[in-house]
Design an enzyme around this catalytic site. Structure first.
Site, short mmCIF file in Angstrom:
data_model
loop_
_atom_site.label_atom_id
_atom_site.label_comp_id
_atom_site.label_asym_id
_atom_site.label_seq_id
_atom_site.Cartn_x
_atom_site.Cartn_y
_atom_site.Cartn_z
N ARG A 1 -21.00 -58.20 33.17
CA ARG A 1 -22.04 -57.17 33.19
C ARG A 1 -21.81 -56.19 34.34
O ARG A 1 -22.18 -55.02 34.23
CB ARG A 1 -23.43 -57.80 33.35
CG ARG A 1 -23.95 -58.53 32.13
CD ARG A 1 -25.41 -58.92 32.34
NE ARG A 1 -26.18 -57.78 32.75
CZ ARG A 1 -27.03 -57.77 33.77
NH1 ARG A 1 -27.23 -58.84 34.50
NH2 ARG A 1 -27.70 -56.67 34.07
N LYS B 1 -22.15 -49.69 39.25
CA LYS B 1 -22.97 -50.16 38.13
C LYS B 1 -24.40 -49.66 38.27
O LYS B 1 -24.99 -49.14 37.32
CB LYS B 1 -22.95 -51.68 38.07
CG LYS B 1 -24.01 -52.31 37.16
CD LYS B 1 -24.11 -53.80 37.37
CE LYS B 1 -25.16 -54.46 36.50
NZ LYS B 1 -26.55 -54.09 36.89
N ASN B 2 -24.98 -49.84 39.43
CA ASN B 2 -26.40 -49.53 39.61
C ASN B 2 -26.69 -48.03 39.61
O ASN B 2 -27.84 -47.63 39.42
CB ASN B 2 -26.92 -50.17 40.89
CG ASN B 2 -27.00 -51.68 40.80
OD1 ASN B 2 -27.05 -52.24 39.70
ND2 ASN B 2 -26.97 -52.35 41.93
N ASP C 1 -28.91 -58.08 46.16
CA ASP C 1 -27.72 -58.31 45.33
C ASP C 1 -26.57 -58.92 46.13
O ASP C 1 -25.70 -59.57 45.55
CB ASP C 1 -27.26 -57.00 44.69
CG ASP C 1 -28.01 -56.66 43.42
OD1 ASP C 1 -28.89 -57.45 43.03
OD2 ASP C 1 -27.73 -55.60 42.82
N CYS D 1 -30.85 -60.46 33.88
CA CYS D 1 -30.57 -61.75 34.50
C CYS D 1 -31.85 -62.54 34.78
O CYS D 1 -32.91 -61.96 35.03
CB CYS D 1 -29.81 -61.56 35.81
SG CYS D 1 -28.07 -61.17 35.58
N ARG E 1 -39.65 -59.54 36.99
CA ARG E 1 -39.47 -58.14 37.35
C ARG E 1 -40.37 -57.31 36.45
O ARG E 1 -39.93 -56.67 35.50
CB ARG E 1 -37.99 -57.74 37.20
CG ARG E 1 -37.10 -58.47 38.19
CD ARG E 1 -35.72 -57.92 38.24
NE ARG E 1 -34.92 -58.41 37.13
CZ ARG E 1 -33.62 -58.12 36.97
NH1 ARG E 1 -33.02 -57.34 37.84
NH2 ARG E 1 -32.95 -58.59 35.96
N PRO E 2 -41.67 -57.36 36.72
CA PRO E 2 -42.63 -56.72 35.81
C PRO E 2 -42.45 -55.21 35.76
O PRO E 2 -42.01 -54.59 36.72
CB PRO E 2 -43.98 -57.10 36.43
CG PRO E 2 -43.70 -57.36 37.86
CD PRO E 2 -42.32 -57.95 37.90
N ILE E 3 -42.78 -54.65 34.60
CA ILE E 3 -42.65 -53.21 34.42
C ILE E 3 -44.00 -52.51 34.57
O ILE E 3 -44.14 -51.34 34.20
CB ILE E 3 -42.02 -52.89 33.05
CG1 ILE E 3 -42.88 -53.46 31.90
CG2 ILE E 3 -40.61 -53.43 32.98
CD1 ILE E 3 -42.40 -53.04 30.53
N ASP E 4 -44.98 -53.20 35.14
CA ASP E 4 -46.30 -52.60 35.32
C ASP E 4 -46.24 -51.31 36.15
O ASP E 4 -46.98 -50.36 35.87
CB ASP E 4 -47.25 -53.59 36.01
CG ASP E 4 -47.53 -54.81 35.16
OD1 ASP E 4 -47.04 -54.86 34.02
OD2 ASP E 4 -48.24 -55.71 35.63
N LEU E 5 -45.39 -51.30 37.18
CA LEU E 5 -45.29 -50.10 38.02
C LEU E 5 -44.86 -48.90 37.19
O LEU E 5 -45.34 -47.78 37.41
CB LEU E 5 -44.31 -50.32 39.17
CG LEU E 5 -44.68 -51.37 40.22
CD1 LEU E 5 -43.61 -51.44 41.30
CD2 LEU E 5 -46.04 -51.07 40.83
N ARG F 1 -31.91 -55.25 31.52
CA ARG F 1 -33.17 -54.72 31.98
C ARG F 1 -33.17 -53.21 32.15
O ARG F 1 -34.20 -52.55 31.98
CB ARG F 1 -33.55 -55.39 33.31
CG ARG F 1 -34.84 -54.86 33.86
CD ARG F 1 -35.30 -55.56 35.09
NE ARG F 1 -36.48 -54.90 35.60
CZ ARG F 1 -37.68 -55.03 35.10
NH1 ARG F 1 -37.88 -55.82 34.08
NH2 ARG F 1 -38.71 -54.39 35.61
#
Length: 423
Positions: A397, A22-23, A305, A116, A121-125, A92
């Site tokens: 998922r 999946k990942n 995980d 989830c 899990r910020p997307i700033d990076l 995400r």
């Protein structure tokens, strides 16, 4: 929404071929947008996240054909750069379409991603790195409007080795003008798989799998054939299920170098594992032993995980275990449900103290995320009586036909339609 009904007291044992990752598949599906010819993907998993990502590609104008587990994707007629908000909120990983669309068209419109509920899990990076590479980013009505005239190579220093940020930078940098270097890059096997796919398409990428990745931008990428690697988290799920129920198991297609941290813990608690050619076999002891500390972290450390599965597993072990979660602040939500089944777990911030030798009893529990819900299913296999686990939509998922998978290994599990919404 559905729920699972699990009958405890049956060993999970036998042989199984692990599905595609999946990942690994989700960023590579996004990466197909960068190739201007057909891409053929093999060993594709039949999971909802994969199918939703395929639907995104179709809405962008891609032509997709399927034959069993092989998908052929033609991106030559892309006619949209917008991914609607309702699509983005479902998972995400859709954030990866930013890098891919910008690399292909120099434009992208995307709502904020979902996924989830396991913590921030910020997307700033992602966005900070993109701005350094020449991307103009504006927020309007909950959407990110991104555009550029030139993608510029840059030295990116990540404050944390984020998998998603590393993947997104790779997707953008492969089409940049000049060289990009990612410092403190994520080292997960899925990063290596993405880099290998891009290399096969004509990308110039070096150092994937280390903390420093060098990318020399190219003007065009072509199609290729690619086979997805095995899902190391699915493999870990199966190993935990066998250890919890006392069954011997053999998994085909596993690369043990991707699972060193989890296999080390299995060994410490008394399990005996071996690699035999393309097979990984494991035999659990009559009594599992604990008295250890598990600390999650970026690869090659113990994967976050896998943490929920070991929380379930260690409720049965002799001794006391401490789990320290360093990646997501809400990774212990399933522990409250485990306690309903008879587990003894104390949560203190990002630490969970698990007292072993629990006698788990079947009851009704509620999952709130993918891996936590799977961990409750594992507990159901080890419990006395019947366990009802709500939250099938989360499990679907990331697991292909989890009922069929466990039934083939001796488990007693059914998927039923819920008569009410899960919590």
């Amino acid at each position: 929404m559905g729920h699972y009904v699990v009958e405890g007291g049956h060993k999970i044992s036998g042989e199984f071929t692990v599905h595609g990752s999946k990942n690994a598949c989700l960023p590579i599906l996004a990466a197909t947008l960068l190739a201007e010819d057909e891409v053929v993907l093999e060993n594709c998993p039949n999971i909802s996240d994969f199918n939703q990502t395929i639907a995104i590609l179709e809405r962008l104008g891609c032509t997709i054909t399927q034959e069993n587990r092989t998908y052929t994707i033609d991106t030559s007629k892309i006619d949209s750069v917008e991914i609607k908000e309702e699509t983005v909120q479902k998972m995400r990983s859709s954030i990866l379409f930013l890098g891919a669309l910008l690399g292909r068209t120099k434009k992208a419109i995307l709502g904020y991603p979902g996924g989830c509920t396991i913590g921030k899990r910020p997307i700033d990076l992602h966005l900070n790195s993109f701005e350094k590479m020449g991307i103009c980013i504006e927020e309007e009505d909950g959407f990110l409007h991104c555009s550029t005239s030139h993608i510029l190579g840059y030295h990116i220093y990540l404050p944390y080795p984020s998998v998603g940020a590393t993947e997104n930078i790779l997707l953008l940098a492969v089409k940049a003008e000049g060289a990009t270097v990612i410092h403190n890059a994520a080292q997960e096997p899925e990063i290596v798989a993405l880099a290998e796919f891009l290399r096969r398409c004509g990308g110039e990428i070096y150092g994937a799998g280390t903390s420093t990745i060098f990318i020399e931008g190219v003007t065009k990428l072509h199609g290729t054939n690619f086979c997805f690697p095995f899902d190391r988290i699915e493999a870990t799920t199966l190993l935990c299920a066998s250890a919890m129920t006392g069954g011997d198991i053999a998994l085909a297609g596993v690369e043990i170098s991707h699972m060193s941290a989890t296999l080390d813990v299995f060994e410490k608690i008394g399990c005996i594992w071996q690699q035999k050619g393309n097979w990984l076999t494991m035999e659990p002891p009559k009594q599992l032993y604990s008295n250890l500390t598990i600390k999650t972290g970026p690869f090659p450390l113990f994967p976050t995980d896998a943490q929920p599965f070991f929380a379930s597993l260690l409720t049965l072990a002799e001794g006391t275990c401490m789990i320290i979660e360093t990646v997501f602040e809400q990774r212990f939500r399933h522990c409250k449900e485990l306690c309903k089944m008879g587990a003894q777990i104390d949560i203190n911030g990002q630490r969970a103290k698990i007292y072993g030798n629990a006698h788990l009893m079947g009851t009704e529990v509620y999952g709130t995320d993918l891996r936590g819900t799977a961990a409750l299913i594992l507990a159901g296999f080890a419990a006395e009586g019947t366990t009802t686990i709500h939250g099938a939509e989360f499990v679907e998922r990331g697991y292909e036909d989890i009922t069929g998978m466990f039934t083939s290994l001796g488990g007693q599990i059914q998927l039923l339609e819920s008569c009410h919404e899960s919590k």
